[in-house]
Motif scaffolding. Structure first.
Motif, mmCIF file in Angstrom:
data_model
loop_
_atom_site.group_PDB
_atom_site.id
_atom_site.type_symbol
_atom_site.label_atom_id
_atom_site.label_comp_id
_atom_site.label_asym_id
_atom_site.label_seq_id
_atom_site.Cartn_x
_atom_site.Cartn_y
_atom_site.Cartn_z
ATOM 1 N N THR A 199 0.830 -1.208 0.000
ATOM 2 C CA THR A 199 0.000 0.000 0.000
ATOM 3 C C THR A 199 0.861 1.253 0.000
ATOM 4 O OG1 THR A 199 -1.652 -1.231 1.295
ATOM 5 C CG2 THR A 199 -1.917 1.152 1.139
ATOM 6 N N VAL A 200 1.908 1.249 0.800
ATOM 7 C CA VAL A 200 2.833 2.387 0.833
ATOM 8 C C VAL A 200 3.481 2.587 -0.528
ATOM 9 C CG1 VAL A 200 4.947 3.286 1.852
ATOM 10 C CG2 VAL A 200 3.261 2.142 3.305
ATOM 11 N N LEU A 201 3.915 1.505 -1.143
ATOM 12 C CA LEU A 201 4.558 1.597 -2.457
ATOM 13 C C LEU A 201 3.592 2.108 -3.518
ATOM 14 C CD1 LEU A 201 6.712 -1.670 -2.487
ATOM 15 C CD2 LEU A 201 7.507 0.688 -2.181
ATOM 16 N N LEU A 202 2.349 1.660 -3.468
ATOM 17 C CA LEU A 202 1.354 2.119 -4.438
ATOM 18 C C LEU A 202 1.070 3.613 -4.251
ATOM 19 C CD1 LEU A 202 -1.124 -0.897 -4.385
ATOM 20 C CD2 LEU A 202 0.319 -0.185 -6.306
ATOM 21 N N GLY A 203 1.025 4.071 -3.004
ATOM 22 C CA GLY A 203 0.843 5.495 -2.756
ATOM 23 C C GLY A 203 1.996 6.310 -3.315
ATOM 24 N N ALA A 204 3.227 5.833 -3.114
ATOM 25 C CA ALA A 204 4.395 6.531 -3.651
ATOM 26 C C ALA A 204 4.387 6.518 -5.182
ATOM 27 C CB ALA A 204 5.671 5.886 -3.124
ATOM 28 N N LEU A 205 3.945 5.405 -5.773
ATOM 29 C CA LEU A 205 3.873 5.308 -7.232
ATOM 30 C C LEU A 205 2.847 6.285 -7.790
ATOM 31 C CD1 LEU A 205 5.021 3.707 -9.637
ATOM 32 C CD2 LEU A 205 3.126 2.093 -9.360
ATOM 33 N N GLY A 248 -1.237 10.663 3.584
ATOM 34 C CA GLY A 248 -1.685 9.300 3.824
ATOM 35 C C GLY A 248 -0.574 8.282 3.665
ATOM 36 N N THR A 249 0.291 8.477 2.673
ATOM 37 C CA THR A 249 1.410 7.567 2.464
ATOM 38 C C THR A 249 2.379 7.605 3.635
ATOM 39 O OG1 THR A 249 1.224 7.865 0.056
ATOM 40 C CG2 THR A 249 3.279 6.937 0.883
ATOM 41 N N LEU A 250 2.653 8.811 4.144
ATOM 42 C CA LEU A 250 3.529 8.936 5.310
ATOM 43 C C LEU A 250 2.910 8.262 6.537
ATOM 44 C CD1 LEU A 250 4.728 12.643 4.918
ATOM 45 C CD2 LEU A 250 6.082 10.567 4.547
ATOM 46 N N MET A 251 1.610 8.429 6.716
ATOM 47 C CA MET A 251 0.943 7.792 7.851
ATOM 48 C C MET A 251 0.989 6.276 7.726
ATOM 49 S SD MET A 251 -2.298 10.225 8.872
ATOM 50 C CE MET A 251 -3.196 9.968 7.345
ATOM 51 N N LEU A 252 0.769 5.770 6.522
ATOM 52 C CA LEU A 252 0.846 4.324 6.303
ATOM 53 C C LEU A 252 2.244 3.788 6.587
ATOM 54 C CD1 LEU A 252 -1.272 4.052 3.029
ATOM 55 C CD2 LEU A 252 -1.839 2.980 5.215
ATOM 56 N N LEU A 253 3.260 4.568 6.210
ATOM 57 C CA LEU A 253 4.638 4.155 6.469
ATOM 58 C C LEU A 253 4.900 4.070 7.977
ATOM 59 C CD1 LEU A 253 7.470 3.476 5.432
ATOM 60 C CD2 LEU A 253 7.932 5.941 5.333
ATOM 61 N N VAL A 254 4.411 5.066 8.718
ATOM 62 C CA VAL A 254 4.567 5.040 10.171
ATOM 63 C C VAL A 254 3.853 3.836 10.769
ATOM 64 C CG1 VAL A 254 4.000 6.262 12.315
ATOM 65 C CG2 VAL A 254 4.913 7.534 10.357
ATOM 66 N N ILE A 255 2.651 3.549 10.280
ATOM 67 C CA ILE A 255 1.898 2.399 10.791
ATOM 68 C C ILE A 255 2.619 1.102 10.452
ATOM 69 C CG2 ILE A 255 -0.265 1.119 10.556
ATOM 70 C CD1 ILE A 255 -0.431 3.640 12.261
ATOM 71 N N GLU A 273 -6.648 1.466 11.977
ATOM 72 C CA GLU A 273 -7.977 1.688 11.420
ATOM 73 C C GLU A 273 -8.167 3.138 10.984
ATOM 74 O OE1 GLU A 273 -10.185 0.085 14.841
ATOM 75 O OE2 GLU A 273 -11.144 -1.251 13.402
ATOM 76 N N ALA A 274 -7.675 4.079 11.779
ATOM 77 C CA ALA A 274 -7.840 5.488 11.451
ATOM 78 C C ALA A 274 -7.154 5.827 10.127
ATOM 79 C CB ALA A 274 -7.279 6.353 12.574
ATOM 80 N N VAL A 275 -5.941 5.327 9.952
ATOM 81 C CA VAL A 275 -5.217 5.582 8.706
ATOM 82 C C VAL A 275 -5.898 4.893 7.537
ATOM 83 C CG1 VAL A 275 -3.026 5.280 7.506
ATOM 84 C CG2 VAL A 275 -3.036 5.955 9.902
ATOM 85 N N ALA A 276 -6.455 3.695 7.758
ATOM 86 C CA ALA A 276 -7.182 2.987 6.696
ATOM 87 C C ALA A 276 -8.432 3.774 6.298
ATOM 88 C CB ALA A 276 -7.552 1.587 7.157
ATOM 89 N N TRP A 277 -9.149 4.324 7.275
ATOM 90 C CA TRP A 277 -10.305 5.156 6.952
ATOM 91 C C TRP A 277 -9.885 6.338 6.087
ATOM 92 C CZ3 TRP A 277 -12.879 5.975 12.453
ATOM 93 C CH2 TRP A 277 -13.355 4.734 12.914
ATOM 94 N N TYR A 278 -8.828 6.978 6.487
ATOM 95 C CA TYR A 278 -8.330 8.139 5.744
ATOM 96 C C TYR A 278 -7.959 7.748 4.322
ATOM 97 C CZ TYR A 278 -5.519 12.323 4.787
ATOM 98 O OH TYR A 278 -5.012 13.477 4.238
ATOM 99 N N TRP A 279 -7.305 6.603 4.173
ATOM 100 C CA TRP A 279 -6.875 6.171 2.847
ATOM 101 C C TRP A 279 -8.069 5.854 1.946
ATOM 102 C CZ3 TRP A 279 -2.449 7.116 0.807
ATOM 103 C CH2 TRP A 279 -2.056 6.465 -0.375
ATOM 104 N N HIS A 280 -9.102 5.240 2.492
ATOM 105 C CA HIS A 280 -10.299 4.965 1.700
ATOM 106 C C HIS A 280 -10.988 6.274 1.305
ATOM 107 C CE1 HIS A 280 -10.022 0.685 1.958
ATOM 108 N NE2 HIS A 280 -10.163 0.647 3.281
ATOM 109 N N PHE A 281 -10.962 7.260 2.188
ATOM 110 C CA PHE A 281 -11.498 8.579 1.842
ATOM 111 C C PHE A 281 -10.736 9.174 0.658
ATOM 112 C CE2 PHE A 281 -10.372 13.103 2.467
ATOM 113 C CZ PHE A 281 -11.576 13.686 2.101
#
Length: 296
Positions: A199-205, A248-255, A273-281
């Protein structure tokens, strides 16, 4: 915004944890003011604008890093009970709602310009007098840089190239973060780290391809922030969405790091869960952008 697998028995579950006073909110407010002052000045070609922007950004990141580290330490110490967890969830829901209204305002600006302003300037409906007195030679459809031809002629970005690819990338990232969430709840650590890392890699891509698209728009299509109403709304919507993807990518990396360190259990993992909610948004907003900005 995090729970932990630490034992909650160290603290009374009926007592709501109140953290000690912190200077972090004040520092965040100051850094955001400096950041936006620098950004606005940079856009208006003020010599010191760029330096002030990056100074504000550095102060903001440093403050947030320290603030979130304090929250993580409180979580690992077992301070957070179910009452605190409910507060975190309500806070995240209201935060996402505020972000929904944020983008709703920008989409409204797009629709107003497209459905009302340009037709009125072209003489339709209530704009007959405006057209006759101010812009008698203007007959504009969408996309348009307005009756003043601000920024000169430009070309739009075809939706079926990089925009479609980025849509597939974000939709795929929504799937991978969901798989990671299920793996966390099932206790499958390897699957969790694999799919959360994807997921982090896809966000960076996604961000890489958006930067490529922007460079092409500026240098080959003459589509810039200065390209009238179309250019300003295009970069306003896609640019702020890109900022959200970056966050969102930075938050996913931290998680991901916290998952690797074993901070979460199948029952206590609200930070995930909070970061996942944000990412779906972020995914849902991009679908609206792809449809209303690129396709239509």
């Amino acid at each position: 915004m995090s729970n932990t697998n630490a034992a909650h028995g160290h603290h009374d579950p009926d007592i709501y944890f109140v953290p000690p006073g912190s200077k972090a909110p004040v520092l965040v407010s100051i850094s955001m003011f400096v950041l936006m002052l620098g950004f606005a000045s940079w856009l208006n070609d003020v010599s010191w604008g760029r330096s002030v922007f990056f100074a504000g950004l550095a102060l903001l990141l440093a403050t947030l890093f320290k603030w979130f580290a304090e929250v993580i330490r409180e979580s690992l110490a077992g301070h957070y009970n179910r009452q605190v967890d409910v507060s975190f969830r309500m806070g995240m829901v209201w935060f996402i709602f505020s972000e929904v209204m944020f983008f709703a305002a920008f989409f409204s600006a797009l629709f107003y310009a497209r459905q009302f302003a340009l037709p009125w300037l072209s003489g339709e409906g209530h704009g007959v007098a405006t057209h006759a007195l101010l812009w008698p030679d203007f007959f504009g459809g969408w996309p348009s840089n307005g009756p003043g031809q601000v920024g000169g002629s430009f070309q739009t970005i075809p939706p079926w190239g990089l925009p479609l690819l980025n849509t597939l990338i974000l939709l795929s990232s929504g799937v991978t973060v969901t798989i990671a969430h299920h793996a966390l709840k099932a206790g499958r650590r390897g699957t969790l780290l694999l799919f959360l890392g994807l997921t982090v890699l896809l966000g960076a891509l996604f961000l890489y391809f958006q930067a490529t698209e922007y460079a092409h728009a500026y240098h080959a299509l003459n589509l810039t922030l200065g390209s009238g109403i179309y250019g300003s709304t295009f970069f306003m919507l896609t640019g702020f969405h890109g900022a959200h993807v970056t966050l969102g990518t930075l938050m996913l990396l931290v998680i991901w790091v916290r998952c690797a360190l074993g901070h979460f259990s199948k029952d206590n993992h609200f930070a995930f869960e909070a970061v996942a909610w944000y990412w779906h948004f972020v995914d849902v907003v991009w679908l609206g952008l792809f449809l209303f900005v690129y396709v239509l």
